[in-house]
Design a protein around this motif. Structure first.
Motif, mmCIF file in Angstrom:
data_model
loop_
_atom_site.group_PDB
_atom_site.id
_atom_site.type_symbol
_atom_site.label_atom_id
_atom_site.label_comp_id
_atom_site.label_asym_id
_atom_site.label_seq_id
_atom_site.Cartn_x
_atom_site.Cartn_y
_atom_site.Cartn_z
ATOM 1 N N ARG A 44 0.752 -1.279 0.075
ATOM 2 C CA ARG A 44 0.287 0.297 0.283
ATOM 3 C C ARG A 44 0.914 1.386 -0.128
ATOM 4 O O ARG A 44 1.049 2.143 -0.718
ATOM 5 C CB ARG A 44 -0.591 -0.155 1.008
ATOM 6 C CG ARG A 44 -2.157 -0.657 1.298
ATOM 7 C CD ARG A 44 -3.250 -0.839 2.051
ATOM 8 N NE ARG A 44 -4.276 -1.239 1.716
ATOM 9 C CZ ARG A 44 -3.899 -2.559 2.611
ATOM 10 N NH1 ARG A 44 -3.049 -3.136 3.434
ATOM 11 N NH2 ARG A 44 -5.397 -3.698 2.558
ATOM 12 N N ILE A 55 0.946 3.998 -2.896
ATOM 13 C CA ILE A 55 0.351 5.658 -2.489
ATOM 14 C C ILE A 55 2.051 6.610 -2.773
ATOM 15 O O ILE A 55 1.600 7.172 -3.873
ATOM 16 C CB ILE A 55 0.506 5.680 -1.286
ATOM 17 C CG1 ILE A 55 -0.548 5.380 -1.094
ATOM 18 C CG2 ILE A 55 0.061 7.137 -0.870
ATOM 19 C CD1 ILE A 55 -1.497 5.356 0.558
ATOM 20 N N SER A 109 1.863 9.494 -5.527
ATOM 21 C CA SER A 109 3.287 10.722 -5.391
ATOM 22 C C SER A 109 3.438 10.787 -6.369
ATOM 23 O O SER A 109 4.218 12.693 -6.326
ATOM 24 C CB SER A 109 3.379 10.709 -3.465
ATOM 25 O OG SER A 109 2.519 10.689 -3.166
ATOM 26 N N ASP A 158 -6.377 11.893 -5.463
ATOM 27 C CA ASP A 158 -6.995 11.335 -3.526
ATOM 28 C C ASP A 158 -7.850 10.554 -3.986
ATOM 29 O O ASP A 158 -7.671 9.040 -2.439
ATOM 30 C CB ASP A 158 -7.955 13.281 -3.329
ATOM 31 C CG ASP A 158 -7.203 14.112 -2.536
ATOM 32 O OD1 ASP A 158 -5.616 13.540 -2.607
ATOM 33 O OD2 ASP A 158 -7.463 15.190 -2.757
ATOM 34 N N ARG A 169 -7.730 8.161 -6.024
ATOM 35 C CA ARG A 169 -6.651 6.616 -5.876
ATOM 36 C C ARG A 169 -6.005 6.774 -4.554
ATOM 37 O O ARG A 169 -5.797 5.119 -4.089
ATOM 38 C CB ARG A 169 -5.665 6.965 -7.776
ATOM 39 C CG ARG A 169 -6.612 6.849 -8.796
ATOM 40 C CD ARG A 169 -4.955 7.319 -9.386
ATOM 41 N NE ARG A 169 -6.081 7.595 -10.748
ATOM 42 C CZ ARG A 169 -5.407 7.311 -12.080
ATOM 43 N NH1 ARG A 169 -4.141 6.368 -12.286
ATOM 44 N NH2 ARG A 169 -6.006 7.430 -13.142
ATOM 45 N N CYS A 170 -5.891 7.558 -4.189
ATOM 46 C CA CYS A 170 -5.267 6.959 -2.653
ATOM 47 C C CYS A 170 -6.126 6.176 -1.477
ATOM 48 O O CYS A 170 -6.377 5.147 -0.830
ATOM 49 C CB CYS A 170 -4.577 8.312 -2.347
ATOM 50 S SG CYS A 170 -2.542 9.021 -2.777
ATOM 51 N N GLU A 171 -7.738 7.056 -1.950
ATOM 52 C CA GLU A 171 -8.394 6.476 -1.376
ATOM 53 C C GLU A 171 -8.825 4.743 -2.089
ATOM 54 O O GLU A 171 -8.899 4.504 -1.189
ATOM 55 C CB GLU A 171 -9.533 7.075 -1.299
ATOM 56 C CG GLU A 171 -9.440 8.288 -0.851
ATOM 57 C CD GLU A 171 -10.894 9.493 -0.705
ATOM 58 O OE1 GLU A 171 -11.448 8.747 -1.341
ATOM 59 O OE2 GLU A 171 -10.666 10.398 -0.617
#
Length: 84
Positions: free
Chosen positions: A15, A19, A23, A37, A39-41
């Motif tokens: 994970r 992330i 970034s 945001d 995709r990070c969720e």
């Protein structure tokens, strides 16, 4: 019983790698802040490695984290950048 690679549960390290890769894509201008945001969720909700694949489909394979097996395709070696 055999399990395909994509059906293994995702680890915290995978994970974090996903992330970090998102970034980098944000920093390169490949994603908007809203896309980043979202995709990070999705990474946080992911349960299996295969859940990550759609998050990187529209990014270059060099940007995909190693945890995304569908995106691990051979690529041309990068030529070194020469500084003057």
């Amino acid at each position: 019983m055999s399990t395909s690679y994509g059906n293994f549960r995702i680890s915290d390290a995978e994970r974090s790698e996903a992330i970090a890769t998102l970034s980098r894509a944000l920093g390169e201008g490949r994603l908007t802040m809203d896309e980043f945001d979202s995709r990070c969720e999705a990474v946080a909700r992911a349960q299996f490695l295969s859940d990550l694949t759609p998050l990187f489909d529209d990014l270059p394979t060099t940007a995909a984290p190693a945890a995304v097996p569908a995106l691990l395709t051979p690529s041309e070696p990068l030529s070194p950048v020469l500084s003057l």
